[in-house]
Motif scaffolding. Sequence first.
Motif, PDB file in Angstrom:
ATOM      1  N   LEU A 124       0.827  -1.204   0.000  1.00  0.00           N
ATOM      2  CA  LEU A 124       0.000   0.000   0.000  1.00  0.00           C
ATOM      3  C   LEU A 124       0.863   1.256   0.000  1.00  0.00           C
ATOM      4  N   GLU A 125       1.942   1.227   0.764  1.00  0.00           N
ATOM      5  CA  GLU A 125       2.836   2.386   0.822  1.00  0.00           C
ATOM      6  C   GLU A 125       3.437   2.661  -0.549  1.00  0.00           C
ATOM      7  N   GLY A 126       3.836   1.595  -1.251  1.00  0.00           N
ATOM      8  CA  GLY A 126       4.385   1.758  -2.591  1.00  0.00           C
ATOM      9  C   GLY A 126       3.359   2.342  -3.562  1.00  0.00           C
ATOM     10  N   LEU A 149       1.172   7.127  -6.653  1.00  0.00           N
ATOM     11  CA  LEU A 149       0.105   8.093  -6.933  1.00  0.00           C
ATOM     12  C   LEU A 149       0.521   9.521  -6.583  1.00  0.00           C
ATOM     13  N   ILE A 150       1.239   9.662  -5.480  1.00  0.00           N
ATOM     14  CA  ILE A 150       1.743  10.982  -5.098  1.00  0.00           C
ATOM     15  C   ILE A 150       2.681  11.512  -6.178  1.00  0.00           C
ATOM     16  N   LEU A 154      -6.053   7.855  -4.245  1.00  0.00           N
ATOM     17  CA  LEU A 154      -5.117   7.854  -3.121  1.00  0.00           C
ATOM     18  C   LEU A 154      -5.832   7.553  -1.816  1.00  0.00           C
ATOM     19  N   MET A 155      -7.004   8.141  -1.615  1.00  0.00           N
ATOM     20  CA  MET A 155      -7.750   7.907  -0.386  1.00  0.00           C
ATOM     21  C   MET A 155      -8.126   6.438  -0.216  1.00  0.00           C
ATOM     22  N   ASN A 192       2.796  11.773   4.224  1.00  0.00           N
ATOM     23  CA  ASN A 192       3.595  11.177   3.163  1.00  0.00           C
ATOM     24  C   ASN A 192       4.066  12.252   2.206  1.00  0.00           C
ATOM     25  N   TYR A 193       5.293  12.144   1.759  1.00  0.00           N
ATOM     26  CA  TYR A 193       5.816  12.970   0.681  1.00  0.00           C
ATOM     27  C   TYR A 193       7.067  12.283   0.159  1.00  0.00           C
TER      28      TYR A 193
END
Length: 287
Positions: free
Chosen positions: A30-32, A37-38, A253-254, A267-268
């Motif tokens: 999920l983090e990846g 998406l960011i 993203l949500m 996150n950034y």
Amino acid sequence: MHVVDALIGQLFWIIFFIMLFYPYFKSQSLEGQRIRLIRQLEKKHSSRVITLIHRQETKSLFGFFSMKFLDIEDSEAILRAIRMTPEDMPIDMIIHTPGGVALAATQIANALAERKAKVRVIVPHYAMSGGTLIALAADEILMDSYAVLGPVDPQLGGEPAASIKKIKEFKEIKDISDETLIKIDMSEKALAQMHNTVKNLLKKKGYSDTDADRIATELSSGKWTHDFPITVEHAKELGLKVSTQLPDEVYALMSLYPQPTATQSVNYIPLPYNRPGNTQNSTHKEG
């Protein structure tokens, strides 16, 4: 029979380790996906994207609920991201939060308000209390058509400062305890401080002194309950710069913040942009 027992024992341990490590690998996956998406959003808008997402619909553990609120750790992380962003690069901040520590929200809002480049705060669902305070520091607030903001009136120990202040209207000073008088004094100071904070943020974003004062009074004076939902239409009536044109990637993203998981709130992409020595993001070539 011994072979069957051995196979059953091995199968048990395999299943045990799969169950043990599955949450970790799922979290990493999920983090990846969130980072990708960011990155898409950043490339699309040539901006730094920062998220502040606090999920509240958590499942209970042994009968207790775990809820996440805006805190000092969040402000530290966001301030780091802001410092790593060049002054001429826009910032898109996605917020989903019930609010939290006023100091943390104020620090973030002040940092965003000082930015030279455009700042957009994106609200896909809700940004209450401290989340609204941060949104007021943006040049533009992007809200889903059904998203809401909230009042920023200060709370003292879970009690609304505006209500504590009103005690003087119903009792004579001689009938009020010393402890309550102290709370009234603190409430008056808190209300004045929040009003000035909101007014100054809005003036930095180009609002006139009159409009800034009016909006600050509406949002910080305790006119409504602290969880009163300020809709898109209401926000526009107040005079806030609101748009409902949210990027599709925000909704995607949500969906990558499922419940209940202990996810990182902020996150950034952890890289400085266009800083000296940053060859990964630089397109300049020296002969």
